[in-house]
Design a protein around this motif. Structure first.
Motif, short mmCIF file in Angstrom:
data_model
loop_
_atom_site.label_atom_id
_atom_site.label_comp_id
_atom_site.label_asym_id
_atom_site.label_seq_id
_atom_site.Cartn_x
_atom_site.Cartn_y
_atom_site.Cartn_z
N GLU A 192 0.83 -1.19 0.00
CA GLU A 192 0.00 0.00 0.00
C GLU A 192 0.87 1.25 0.00
OE1 GLU A 192 -3.02 -0.25 -0.48
OE2 GLU A 192 -3.42 -2.34 0.02
N ASN A 193 0.49 2.23 -0.80
CA ASN A 193 1.12 3.53 -0.77
C ASN A 193 0.06 4.59 -1.06
OD1 ASN A 193 1.02 4.02 -3.73
ND2 ASN A 193 2.44 2.26 -3.76
N VAL A 194 0.46 5.83 -1.04
CA VAL A 194 -0.52 6.90 -1.16
C VAL A 194 -1.24 6.85 -2.51
CG1 VAL A 194 1.10 8.61 -2.07
CG2 VAL A 194 -0.87 9.36 -0.73
N PHE A 195 -0.56 6.36 -3.55
CA PHE A 195 -1.19 6.31 -4.87
C PHE A 195 -2.20 5.16 -4.97
CE2 PHE A 195 2.95 8.35 -5.60
CZ PHE A 195 2.51 9.56 -6.14
N THR A 196 -1.80 3.98 -4.46
CA THR A 196 -2.76 2.86 -4.50
C THR A 196 -3.96 3.14 -3.61
OG1 THR A 196 -1.57 1.71 -2.72
CG2 THR A 196 -0.93 1.20 -4.99
N MET A 197 -3.71 3.89 -2.51
CA MET A 197 -4.82 4.23 -1.63
C MET A 197 -5.85 5.10 -2.36
SD MET A 197 -4.91 2.86 1.24
CE MET A 197 -6.35 3.85 1.48
N MET A 198 -5.38 6.11 -3.06
CA MET A 198 -6.31 7.00 -3.76
C MET A 198 -7.02 6.28 -4.90
SD MET A 198 -6.30 9.61 -1.99
CE MET A 198 -7.34 10.63 -3.03
N ARG A 199 -6.34 5.31 -5.51
CA ARG A 199 -7.01 4.55 -6.55
C ARG A 199 -8.11 3.67 -5.94
NH1 ARG A 199 -4.34 1.80 -11.79
NH2 ARG A 199 -6.24 0.87 -12.66
N ARG A 200 -7.80 3.04 -4.80
CA ARG A 200 -8.81 2.23 -4.11
C ARG A 200 -10.04 3.08 -3.76
NH1 ARG A 200 -7.93 -2.60 -1.35
NH2 ARG A 200 -5.86 -3.52 -1.53
N ILE A 201 -9.78 4.27 -3.23
CA ILE A 201 -10.88 5.14 -2.83
C ILE A 201 -11.70 5.55 -4.05
CG2 ILE A 201 -11.43 7.42 -1.89
CD1 ILE A 201 -9.00 7.08 -0.03
N GLY A 202 -11.03 5.87 -5.16
CA GLY A 202 -11.74 6.23 -6.37
C GLY A 202 -12.65 5.12 -6.86
N GLU A 203 -12.15 3.89 -6.83
CA GLU A 203 -12.97 2.75 -7.26
C GLU A 203 -14.14 2.53 -6.30
OE1 GLU A 203 -10.08 -0.31 -7.31
OE2 GLU A 203 -9.24 0.25 -9.28
N ALA A 204 -13.90 2.74 -5.00
CA ALA A 204 -14.95 2.49 -4.01
C ALA A 204 -16.10 3.49 -4.14
CB ALA A 204 -14.36 2.55 -2.60
N LYS A 205 -15.79 4.72 -4.51
CA LYS A 205 -16.86 5.73 -4.59
C LYS A 205 -17.35 5.96 -6.02
CE LYS A 205 -13.61 9.65 -4.75
NZ LYS A 205 -13.23 10.96 -4.21
N PHE B 285 -18.58 14.40 -16.30
CA PHE B 285 -18.09 13.51 -15.25
C PHE B 285 -16.60 13.29 -15.45
CE2 PHE B 285 -17.09 9.42 -13.39
CZ PHE B 285 -17.87 9.34 -12.25
N PHE B 286 -15.77 13.74 -14.49
CA PHE B 286 -14.32 13.60 -14.60
C PHE B 286 -13.81 12.53 -13.63
CE2 PHE B 286 -14.07 17.76 -16.73
CZ PHE B 286 -13.09 17.49 -17.68
N ALA B 287 -12.89 11.69 -14.09
CA ALA B 287 -12.24 10.69 -13.25
C ALA B 287 -10.79 10.54 -13.70
CB ALA B 287 -12.97 9.35 -13.34
N LYS B 288 -9.94 10.01 -12.81
CA LYS B 288 -8.52 9.83 -13.12
C LYS B 288 -8.24 8.46 -13.72
CE LYS B 288 -5.28 11.19 -10.33
NZ LYS B 288 -4.59 12.29 -11.04
N HIS B 289 -8.94 7.43 -13.21
CA HIS B 289 -8.60 6.05 -13.55
C HIS B 289 -9.63 5.43 -14.48
CE1 HIS B 289 -6.43 6.66 -9.65
NE2 HIS B 289 -5.45 6.13 -10.39
N ILE B 290 -9.15 4.56 -15.35
CA ILE B 290 -10.02 3.89 -16.32
C ILE B 290 -11.08 3.04 -15.61
CG2 ILE B 290 -10.10 2.18 -18.17
CD1 ILE B 290 -8.97 4.86 -19.02
N ASP B 291 -10.69 2.37 -14.52
CA ASP B 291 -11.65 1.53 -13.80
C ASP B 291 -12.83 2.36 -13.29
OD1 ASP B 291 -9.97 -0.56 -14.26
OD2 ASP B 291 -9.09 -0.59 -12.24
N VAL B 292 -12.57 3.56 -12.84
CA VAL B 292 -13.65 4.43 -12.35
C VAL B 292 -14.54 4.87 -13.51
CG1 VAL B 292 -14.16 6.61 -11.17
CG2 VAL B 292 -12.24 5.19 -10.41
#
Length: 710
Positions: free
Chosen positions: A515-528, A548-555
């Motif tokens: 876990e690091n700060v980047f994976t944490m923010m990705r997890r949070i993005g996917e969760a919400k 609708f703006f998002a950073k990650h493809i999964d979101v």
């Protein structure tokens, strides 16, 4: 009345005592009694016995007409003759009612059939040679269905509140108020004409609102003029509102301060799950002297003594029982179009509670909030009008019925539609658009929407944060043990914390796992992602096009799946598209009225495109810098934009997401001062990442010290 009474008493059985000549059977009996009624009314003697005869004749005439039409044993000529005789009875009933219009109320479906009327009905049937079976006794309904009872809960803190105040003071004025009885409009179908009056269009649907004596403020917050006018109406005594302002005009603050002005506590707020935490946050900002509590699950963690209770639709069924007994003096229903289907469980729960409040409290505050324009699917608003107490399932009630009577018109008159529309609007419809109150609004603003991620994804996020925090704490403790200076620092060594956080930040780029700060923010993005998409869908339904703006493809993928499930068309703007495909999607969003949402990559679509066809946007994931966030907003807030722009930033409450949002805003302030000439250093994204790690480590160390002290 007639249809309802027929269902209540059941079909009668007929046993004929022989061949029936024209002067036998029920029709001659009805003809005799209707002449008695006609004669009495002509003499001005509409006494109770006459009214009972009128009601029973009408009931039996309808029953006989239905029987004749369905009886295959009689000839066509006989059927025609008997229907003609029944038409004669109906004509006498109509002319009699024209002399005394109060008789029309006896023909309504919900008119009460008295014991005397039931007795007379039996007597007339027996006079006609019809054997009437004894009426079956209807079994008493259980106090509560077992399945429903299993869902009901009473939180322990609510029991404490009830024990502390076991006797609610009675409010007899609520009982004294009776619904207006229709006079001239008795017998008219009114609900459909009321709905049609809004389909005709016309001026903006907004009641007259008073000018506020003084602008209301809460701490550093201040109401905008259009908000203060609604609060002033509540302060002057208006108690029912259909607040249909466009998104971004501050309906939440208006509702909270209207409740304060009306002293409508305890106040129940029913909301979609995605905005539940936001309501609690806004209550703390606007009405800090009235504590709010949020109901989760069975309500084990709520404050039973709070003034404001926030609950989401999905769990309301478990809490209807104790909420109905709490002595509520106000109720707010957010995104009120959720209750448009009156047969749904969520609608039944809301309507049951509002009726309970109206029967126990004089002048309760009832507010329905929705951004959906009133001219679309107006039939969906009948449930909202019913929640507000303006109508029941069949007719207008109270002040609305009085206002319709005072027009002096009927649905057959040309001017009725406009007068009826005005009568409904003045009961409390408030609709303002961004363009109408543009002077009140900043040209661009960012509004945070806290959401709670309490599903499996949320638990995964919190577990990941704990693992990252434990690793940072371990590094901190090892650093303390190996420190050579020998310096002793009481409590937390903040300099060492920053060193540990800096080493973590520097080593993140080389980490391939953990876990690091980047994976944490990705997890949070996917969760919400689902909650953010749901919020965007609500905006699209109520306010038009949304970006609708998002950073990650999964979101982005999760959001697009949600829009597809909601039946919303969307355009996708991503970094892996060809130039022609990208432009095709941009053109679809800007030119096709049926494309409701543009799903954009924050990095790929944050610059170089024009999306000012929308004035609302959703930031589903946080940027690391305010500049990146601003660039995204500028895709909408640019030359050609005619409305104020609102960027709705979705924040996962009680996670690192909330802290990073604060840091971004703080850094934005520093950057602004630097650009204005102040001696401040403009920071980059790594500073936000470092500060997030520092905050995470200090929080974990603070919790550990607290446990050791206890």
């Amino acid at each position: 009345m007639a249809r309802g009474a027929q269902r209540q008493h059941g079909a009668r059985t007929r046993t004929r005592r022989g061949p029936r000549p024209d002067n036998d059977g029920i029709i001659p009996v009805l003809a005799r009694v209707v002449r008695e009624v006609e004669s009495a009314v002509q003499r001005g003697r509409s006494v109770p016995s006459t009214r009972t005869k009128f009601q029973v004749v009408a009931l039996l005439m309808r029953e006989e007409r239905a029987r004749v039409r369905s009886d295959e044993a009689i000839s066509a000529a006989r059927r025609t003759e008997e229907l003609k005789r029944l038409d004669g009875i109906a004509t006498i009933l109509a002319t009699t009612a024209a002399r005394d219009s109060s008789l029309l109320g006896l023909l309504a479906d919900d008119a009460v059939l008295s014991d005397r009327a039931r007795s007379l009905r039996r007597e007339l049937l027996e006079d006609a040679g019809v054997e009437v079976p004894d009426e079956p006794q209807e079994p008493e309904e259980p106090a509560e269905a077992p399945a429903e009872a299993q869902r009901r809960v009473v939180p322990r803190s609510v029991v404490s509140r009830q024990l502390a105040n076991p006797f609610l003071p009675p409010d007899y004025s609520a009982v004294a108020r009776a619904n207006a009885k229709p006079r001239r409009l008795a017998g008219w179908e009114l609900i459909e004409p009321l709905l049609r009056s809004f389909e005709d269009g016309g001026t903006l649907s907004c009641m007259e609102l008073p000018e506020p004596v003084a602008r209301r403020a809460a701490g550093t917050l201040e109401l905008m003029p259009h908000q203060a006018r609604l609060v002033a109406a509540a302060a002057e005594g208006h108690r029912t509102f259909l607040l249909a302002d466009e998104p971004g005009l501050g309906k939440t603050a208006q509702a909270l301060l209207a409740a304060e002005a009306a002293d409508a506590y305890p106040l129940l707020v029913v909301v979609p799950n995605v905005v539940k935490m936001n309501w609690a946050r806004e209550a703390g900002l606007w009405t800090p002297n009235h504590p709010a509590t949020v109901v989760h699950g069975d309500g084990d963690t709520i404050d039973g003594f709070a003034d404001i209770i926030v609950v989401n639709y999905e769990i309301l069924d478990r809490h209807v029982g104790w909420l109905g007994d709490l002595g509520l003096r106000g109720m707010v229903v957010d995104e009120a179009h959720y209750i448009k289907n009156r047969k749904s469980q969520r609608s039944q729960n809301v309507l049951r509670l509002s009726e309970r409040i109206r029967t126990r409290t004089a002048d309760p505050l009832l507010m329905a909030l929705t951004g959906t324009p009133l001219i679309n699917d107006i039939e969906d608003f009948t449930a909202i009008w019913q929640f507000l107490g303006w109508i029941d399932e069949t007719r207008p009630l109270g002040e609305l019925m009085t206002a319709l009577e005072e027009t002096g018109l009927t649905p057959a008159d040309r001017g009725f539609s406009a007068a009826a529309r005005s009568a409904v609007i003045e009961r409390g419809i408030v609709r303002r658009r961004k363009v109408d109150v543009a002077a009140d609004l900043p040209a661009r603003r960012v509004a945070d929407v806290p959401v709670e991620i309490d599903d499996e994804a949320g638990r995964s996020v919190r577990a990941a944060e704990q693992r990252l925090a434990r690793r940072l704490v371990t590094r901190y403790e090892k650093a303390l043990e190996t420190r050579r200076t020998g310096a002793v620092v009481e409590g937390i060594d903040h300099d060492l914390v920053r060193q540990v956080a800096a080493r973590e930040r520097a080593s993140t780029a080389s980490k391939k796992s953990g876990e690091n700060v980047f994976t944490m923010m990705r997890r949070i993005g996917e969760a919400k992602a689902g909650l953010a998409a749901d919020y965007a869908a609500q905006l699209a339904r109520s306010a038009g096009k949304v970006v609708f703006f998002a950073k990650h493809i999964d979101v982005m993928d999760a959001a697009e799946a949600t829009f597809a499930q909601r039946g919303l068309r969307y355009a996708s703007i991503r970094g892996d598209q060809t130039s022609s495909a990208r432009q095709k999607n941009i053109d679809a969003f800007t030119s096709d009225p049926d494309v409701a949402v543009a799903v954009c990559s924050l990095t790929a679509a944050g610059v170089g495109i024009n999306l000012q066809v929308a004035s609302n946007m959703v930031l589903a994931e946080l940027s690391w810098t305010d500049a990146e966030q601003t660039q995204a907003i500028d895709r909408v807030h640019r030359i050609g934009q005619e409305e104020p722009v609102t960027a709705w930033r979705i924040i996962a409450a009680q996670t690192m997401d909330a802290r990073i949002a604060e840091l971004i805003d703080a850094k934005a302030g520093l950057a602004a001062r630097a650009l204005d000439g102040a001696d401040e250093e403009i920071t980059d994204s790594s500073d936000v990442q470092l500060e997030a790690l520092v905050a995470l480590l200090e929080d974990a160390l603070g919790e550990r010290l607290s446990l050791q002290a206890s």
